[in-house]
Scaffold this active site. Structure first.
Site, PDB file in Angstrom:
ATOM      1  N   GLU A  45     -12.110  -1.122   1.746  1.00 24.08           N
ATOM      2  CA  GLU A  45     -11.193  -0.424   0.769  1.00 24.08           C
ATOM      3  C   GLU A  45     -12.127   0.464  -0.113  1.00 24.08           C
ATOM      4  OE1 GLU A  45      -8.380  -1.753   1.483  1.00 24.08           O
ATOM      5  OE2 GLU A  45      -7.009  -1.120  -0.289  1.00 24.08           O
ATOM      6  N   LEU A 102      -1.178  -6.955   6.194  1.00 24.33           N
ATOM      7  CA  LEU A 102      -1.000  -8.558   6.099  1.00 24.33           C
ATOM      8  C   LEU A 102       0.237  -9.066   5.725  1.00 24.33           C
ATOM      9  CD1 LEU A 102      -4.439  -9.186   4.170  1.00 24.33           C
ATOM     10  CD2 LEU A 102      -3.916  -9.686   6.579  1.00 24.33           C
ATOM     11  N   LYS A 131       0.067 -11.905  -3.499  1.00 23.00           N
ATOM     12  CA  LYS A 131       0.452 -10.813  -4.554  1.00 23.00           C
ATOM     13  C   LYS A 131       0.628 -11.470  -5.706  1.00 23.00           C
ATOM     14  CE  LYS A 131       1.063  -7.143  -1.592  1.00 23.00           C
ATOM     15  NZ  LYS A 131       1.860  -6.233  -1.440  1.00 23.00           N
ATOM     16  N   GLU A 170     -10.777 -13.788  -0.975  1.00 23.40           N
ATOM     17  CA  GLU A 170     -11.305 -12.517  -1.393  1.00 23.40           C
ATOM     18  C   GLU A 170     -10.171 -11.898  -2.299  1.00 23.40           C
ATOM     19  OE1 GLU A 170     -11.935 -10.145   2.190  1.00 23.40           O
ATOM     20  OE2 GLU A 170     -13.141 -11.664   2.996  1.00 23.40           O
ATOM     21  N   CYS A 180      -0.079  23.641 -28.797  1.00 20.46           N
ATOM     22  CA  CYS A 180      -0.094  24.111 -29.827  1.00 20.46           C
ATOM     23  C   CYS A 180      -1.187  25.000 -29.700  1.00 20.46           C
ATOM     24  CB  CYS A 180      -0.410  23.068 -31.202  1.00 20.46           C
ATOM     25  SG  CYS A 180      -0.387  24.058 -32.632  1.00 20.46           S
ATOM     26  N   CYS A 231       5.112  22.536 -33.311  1.00 16.25           N
ATOM     27  CA  CYS A 231       4.015  21.520 -33.446  1.00 16.25           C
ATOM     28  C   CYS A 231       4.360  20.621 -34.593  1.00 16.25           C
ATOM     29  CB  CYS A 231       2.599  22.207 -33.654  1.00 16.25           C
ATOM     30  SG  CYS A 231       1.397  20.997 -34.212  1.00 16.25           S
ATOM     31  N   TYR A 283     -14.788  -5.282   4.076  1.00 20.40           N
ATOM     32  CA  TYR A 283     -14.216  -6.844   3.961  1.00 20.40           C
ATOM     33  C   TYR A 283     -14.295  -7.087   5.352  1.00 20.40           C
ATOM     34  CZ  TYR A 283     -10.007  -4.023   3.733  1.00 20.40           C
ATOM     35  OH  TYR A 283      -9.046  -3.348   3.952  1.00 20.40           O
ATOM     36  N   LYS A 341      -7.995  -8.858  -3.394  1.00 26.65           N
ATOM     37  CA  LYS A 341      -7.380  -7.818  -2.559  1.00 26.65           C
ATOM     38  C   LYS A 341      -7.508  -6.518  -3.532  1.00 26.65           C
ATOM     39  CE  LYS A 341      -3.103  -6.737  -0.353  1.00 26.65           C
ATOM     40  NZ  LYS A 341      -2.832  -5.600  -0.710  1.00 26.65           N
ATOM     41  N   CYS A 363       1.516  21.100 -37.631  1.00 25.10           N
ATOM     42  CA  CYS A 363       1.471  22.549 -38.244  1.00 25.10           C
ATOM     43  C   CYS A 363       2.755  23.371 -38.240  1.00 25.10           C
ATOM     44  CB  CYS A 363       0.387  23.179 -37.757  1.00 25.10           C
ATOM     45  SG  CYS A 363       0.527  23.828 -36.078  1.00 25.10           S
ATOM     46  N   ARG A 368      -6.412   4.577   7.592  1.00 23.50           N
ATOM     47  CA  ARG A 368      -5.651   3.596   8.458  1.00 23.50           C
ATOM     48  C   ARG A 368      -4.698   4.457   9.042  1.00 23.50           C
ATOM     49  NH1 ARG A 368      -1.294   0.306   7.016  1.00 23.50           N
ATOM     50  NH2 ARG A 368      -0.840  -1.221   8.387  1.00 23.50           N
ATOM     51  N   ASP A 374      -7.155  -2.886  -4.741  1.00 25.50           N
ATOM     52  CA  ASP A 374      -6.113  -1.968  -4.656  1.00 25.50           C
ATOM     53  C   ASP A 374      -6.516  -0.342  -4.628  1.00 25.50           C
ATOM     54  OD1 ASP A 374      -3.565  -0.927  -4.677  1.00 25.50           O
ATOM     55  OD2 ASP A 374      -3.213  -1.359  -7.005  1.00 25.50           O
ATOM     56  N   CYS A 419      -4.330  24.296 -36.736  1.00 26.53           N
ATOM     57  CA  CYS A 419      -3.736  23.050 -36.697  1.00 26.53           C
ATOM     58  C   CYS A 419      -4.643  21.874 -37.136  1.00 26.53           C
ATOM     59  CB  CYS A 419      -3.113  22.934 -35.245  1.00 26.53           C
ATOM     60  SG  CYS A 419      -2.225  21.346 -35.238  1.00 26.53           S
ATOM     61  N   GLU A 470     -35.060  10.816 -12.853  1.00 29.01           N
ATOM     62  CA  GLU A 470     -36.125  10.640 -11.520  1.00 29.01           C
ATOM     63  C   GLU A 470     -35.613  11.134 -10.524  1.00 29.01           C
ATOM     64  OE1 GLU A 470     -38.818   7.057 -11.934  1.00 29.01           O
ATOM     65  OE2 GLU A 470     -37.579   6.685 -13.767  1.00 29.01           O
TER      66      GLU A 470
HETATM   67  S1  IVH Z   1      -8.153  -7.940   5.555  1.00 26.54           S
HETATM   68  C1  IVH Z   1      -6.170  -7.522   9.738  1.00 26.54           C
HETATM   69  N1  IVH Z   1      -9.144  -7.876   2.822  1.00 26.54           N
HETATM   70  O1  IVH Z   1      -4.841  -5.096   1.877  1.00 26.54           O
HETATM   71  C2  IVH Z   1      -6.469  -7.704   8.069  1.00 26.54           C
HETATM   72  N2  IVH Z   1      -7.430  -6.254   3.234  1.00 26.54           N
HETATM   73  O2  IVH Z   1      -1.947  -5.247   3.723  1.00 26.54           O
HETATM   74  C3  IVH Z   1      -7.151  -6.814   7.420  1.00 26.54           C
HETATM   75  N3  IVH Z   1      -6.876  -5.181   1.369  1.00 26.54           N
HETATM   76  O3  IVH Z   1      -4.627  -2.665   4.772  1.00 26.54           O
HETATM   77  C4  IVH Z   1      -6.873  -6.521   5.978  1.00 26.54           C
HETATM   78  N4  IVH Z   1      -8.451  -6.083   0.086  1.00 26.54           N
HETATM   79  O4  IVH Z   1      -5.916  -2.086   2.678  1.00 26.54           O
HETATM   80  C5  IVH Z   1      -8.296  -7.418   3.547  1.00 26.54           C
HETATM   81  N5  IVH Z   1     -10.328  -8.281   0.850  1.00 26.54           N
HETATM   82  C6  IVH Z   1      -9.428  -7.533   1.729  1.00 26.54           C
HETATM   83  C7  IVH Z   1      -8.771  -6.790   1.159  1.00 26.54           C
HETATM   84  C8  IVH Z   1      -7.702  -5.946   2.213  1.00 26.54           C
HETATM   85  C9  IVH Z   1      -7.684  -4.827   0.080  1.00 26.54           C
HETATM   86  C10 IVH Z   1      -5.966  -4.233   1.837  1.00 26.54           C
HETATM   87  C11 IVH Z   1      -6.139  -3.443   3.049  1.00 26.54           C
HETATM   88  C12 IVH Z   1      -5.224  -3.923   4.000  1.00 26.54           C
HETATM   89  C13 IVH Z   1      -4.092  -4.304   3.075  1.00 26.54           C
HETATM   90  C14 IVH Z   1      -3.314  -5.565   3.641  1.00 26.54           C
END
Ligand code: IVH
Length: 674
Positions: free
Chosen positions: A172, A84, A311, A115, A423, A405, A224, A117, A408, A138, A119, A428, A36
């Site tokens: 992100e 951060l 972290k 929140e 291969c 291989c 965020y 973080k 085979c 950034r 990746d 095979c 659709e």
């Molecule tokens: S706040 C001024 N919130 O982590 C603060 N960052 O080193 C702005 N990241 O560059 C960042 N999840 O790429 C914030 N929930 C989240 C995040 C987040 C991932 C990343 C972001 C930032 C790095 C911090």
């Protein structure tokens, strides 16, 4: 359609499509079938083609419309994009909390927002009067690169907001794990280097000058933070709530707490749960909620004092590599696997790890007995990411990639520009086995009850040497096998029988023609309708299909020219395997049907048909099935217990028919449905 009508219809289509994008990509709750959606998009593109003056950059059709750039423009961030400070344990978090309270001058517990973080890759998005105008990376924090075109391809990113705000939002961009795995599987098949993790894949995709590449990569984005003066909110939690209400995707796992101890408990709970998500996170971010406090706390040179990143402990471990095994895939690509001393990694015991990109083997000269770093990201198979050359004892033995291989014995080759060794013996046994596993798999012929184990068993017992043999298995020979009871044999045979009815695209995909994925298989099936037509089609006719390039077309042509392919196809056909496309072919629509060109809504429970069957019947007659009733609806087909859609149809005076009438109109009333 005149211009006024077109303007109105275009507006309607754009709103509906973006609304669907929202439900699908932001809320993860689709409200429409893909088909659709595709039809609406097709209609929009056609109308915009007819009235090019009505085309605007925020049209959903423009999400993939950009032309390749020569280079990215630079973008000056209005406020710097900071990083951060890090916390690695509970004590670091308590220290952070103490610093915050000291700076504010309070003994009271502070309200924090926690929140995930994500990746991925930090990006900044600028909206003016509710329209997305520019997006940037950034960069060095002050100056980034303009990646607007690539960001537009992210369907979760709203092009038009529900209110006409002007501001900058940050978030992100990331690649969901499934998309990452799929992408790497394709790259492996095409002999291209693999991405090490979803973050690299996301970053690599957004740095492409050609937006078509980003468009193919299924990226997503969580927002965020809201940046700007005069914000209509006084706290971070309210800002996130506002963003959510405007249509942005904000991570739902965030929580607010008063006092650092609850924050710590929450953070710890995620340390254990981090792999249950469909995307990678590398920690948690803890932010002071009140904007007034944030302002009071301010910034150090590089980081805000009101936030910190916790972290997670790394999911890496060092162990000894004892051996390297090589496996041959369906396309003949040879992939090395490390055999390791058992090591505990993110809660599981790891004994094998992928060495898929070979770079490590060759670049770092891996030796048997080496200490290696293994890493696990989510559900992804653990991989060897590094060799600890400084831990060598002199006892290590050099490793040579095999020249032949392992299955085979034929000589392995490295095809032009490919990373992988291959291969190239079509007979095979390893390739044949993998090819059959692909053939029976869910997205191909979907033969339930036959998976890797059963295929291997049948193959080892000499019962199957090609996919066609599956259709010539007999009950007695299967019953004679180990671990095969009557019930499983009957189920397997029934599933094989059922697969004969599959539409052509499943068969085409299942055959494993190089470069022909599910999408190409569908396009080929739609265009040519039958296997014979496709088999006899000149390359030029295949390339003429929009979205099929020369690489696929040549591969298809080459495939059908192979004599053994002819044999396999004949045997499949003789066994009764369907060789026709069963879906809608644009050129074959029944123009005389009462459903031709009509918009139909299905509601309630149908007795004799499934929804899908009814939809296919309507589409095969040139009708469209829509999810909601409007003035444009031509018919509503109402089954038992039809609810609000039926009411709406009656209000709007749309013609309502029952299932029986529908079948009569279709001329199928004699048909007995199971
Ligand atoms: S706040 C001024 N919130 O982590 C603060 N960052 O080193 C702005 N990241 O560059 C960042 N999840 O790429 C914030 N929930 C989240 C995040 C987040 C991932 C990343 C972001 C930032 C790095 C911090």
């Amino acid at each position: 359609m005149d211009r006024t009508q077109a303007t109105q219809r275009i507006q309607e289509l754009r709103e509906t499509i973006e609304e669907q994008n929202y439900w699908y990509y932001v809320k993860d709750e689709p409200k429409m079938t893909d088909h659709e959606y595709d039809l609406l998009m097709k209609e929009l593109i056609a109308l915009e083609g007819e009235f090019p003056e009505l085309l605007t950059p925020d049209s959903p059709s423009q999400r993939v419309g950009g032309t390749p750039l020569d280079a990215f423009e630079k973008v000056q961030h209005t406020t710097p994009m900071l990083s951060l400070g890090n916390a690695f344990d509970e004590q670091d978090l308590r220290d952070f909390d103490r610093r915050v309270r000291q700076a504010i001058g309070t003994e009271e517990p502070i309200r924090y927002v926690c929140e995930l973080k994500i990746d991925g890759l930090a990006v900044s998005l600028r909206y003016e009067n509710g329209r997305f105008v520019q997006g940037a990376t950034r960069g060095d924090g002050t100056t980034g690169e303009d990646i607007t075109q690539n960001l537009k391809t992210i369907r979760a990113l709203p092009l038009v907001l529900k209110e006409p705000y002007s501001f900058e939002v940050r978030g992100e961009a990331y690649m969901p794990r499934r998309a990452f795995e799929k992408l790497n599987a394709i790259r492996a098949e095409q002999g291209e280097p693999l991405f090490a993790n979803p973050r690299n894949a996301a970053a690599g995709s957004l740095r492409q000058l050609d937006p078509k590449i980003a468009a193919e990569r299924s990226l997503s984005i969580f927002l965020y933070s809201l940046v700007g003066d005069d914000l209509p909110v006084a706290s971070h939690s309210a800002a996130l709530h506002l963003l959510e209400g405007l249509g942005f995707k904000v991570n739902p796992e965030r929580r607010e707490f008063t006092g650092i101890e609850d924050v710590i408990t929450f953070v710890q709970s995620w340390t254990e749960k981090r792999n249950t998500l469909g995307y990678d996170i590398d920690g948690m971010v803890i932010k002071v909620d009140s904007f007034a406090y944030q302002e009071q706390l301010g910034f150090t040179a590089k980081t805000p004092r009101w936030a910190i990143a916790y972290k997670f402990p790394a999911e890496e471990a060092v162990t000894i590599l004892r051996d390297i095994e090589v496996n041959v895939g369906r396309t003949g690509a040879v992939t090395p696997t490390a055999v390791l001393d058992a090591v505990s990694l993110a809660g599981t015991t790891v004994k094998r790890a992928s060495l898929h990109n070979e770079d490590i083997i060759r670049g770092k000269g891996i030796m048997l007995g080496d200490h290696v770093v293994v890493k696990k990201a989510g559900d992804i198979i653990p991989e060897v990411v590094e060799v600890k050359t400084n831990m060598r004892t002199g006892e290590e033995k050099p490793y040579e990639m095999p020249t032949h291989c392992p299955a085979c014995g034929s000589e392995l080759v490295r095809l032009d520009e490919e990373v992988a060794l291959r291969c190239i013996n079509p007979k095979c046994p390893a390739q044949i086995r993998e090819g059959i596993i692909h053939f029976v798999s869910r997205n191909a012929m979907n033969i339930e009850g036959i998976g890797e184990r059963v295929v291997t068993q049948f193959h080892e017992q000499g019962l199957i040497h090609s996919v066609a043999d599956l259709y010539y298995l007999n009950r007695e020979e299967l019953l004679a096998l180990e671990r095969m009871g009557e019930k499983s044999v009957d189920n397997i045979l029934a599933a094989i029988e059922k697969s004969k009815e599959n539409s052509l695209e499943r068969l085409l995909f299942g055959l494993g023609i190089r470069f022909v994925g599910e999408k190409a298989a569908k396009l080929l099936a739609q265009r040519f309708g039958t296997m014979d037509e496709l088999k006899n089609a000149p390359v030029n006719d295949i390339v003429a299909i929009h979205e099929i390039g020369t690489k696929i077309a040549e591969s298809v042509s080459k495939y059908f020219a192979m004599p053994e392919v002819g044999d396999t196809l004949n045997r499949l056909k003789d066994a009764g395997v369907n060789m026709e496309y069963k879906g809608l072919r644009p050129q074959e629509v029944d123009q005389d049907s009462p459903f031709s060109g009509k918009i139909v809504v299905l509601t309630g429970t149908l007795e004799k048909l499934t929804r899908k069957e009814a939809q296919e019947m309507i589409e095969a007659r040139g009708g469209k099935v829509s999810g909601s009733v409007s003035k444009k609806t031509d018919f509503v087909i109402a089954g038992e217990e039809a609810g609000s859609k039926l009411e709406k149809a009656e209000q709007l005076g749309v013609q309502v028919i029952d299932e029986q009438t529908f079948l009569e109109w279709i001329g199928e009333q004699e048909r007995q449905w199971p």
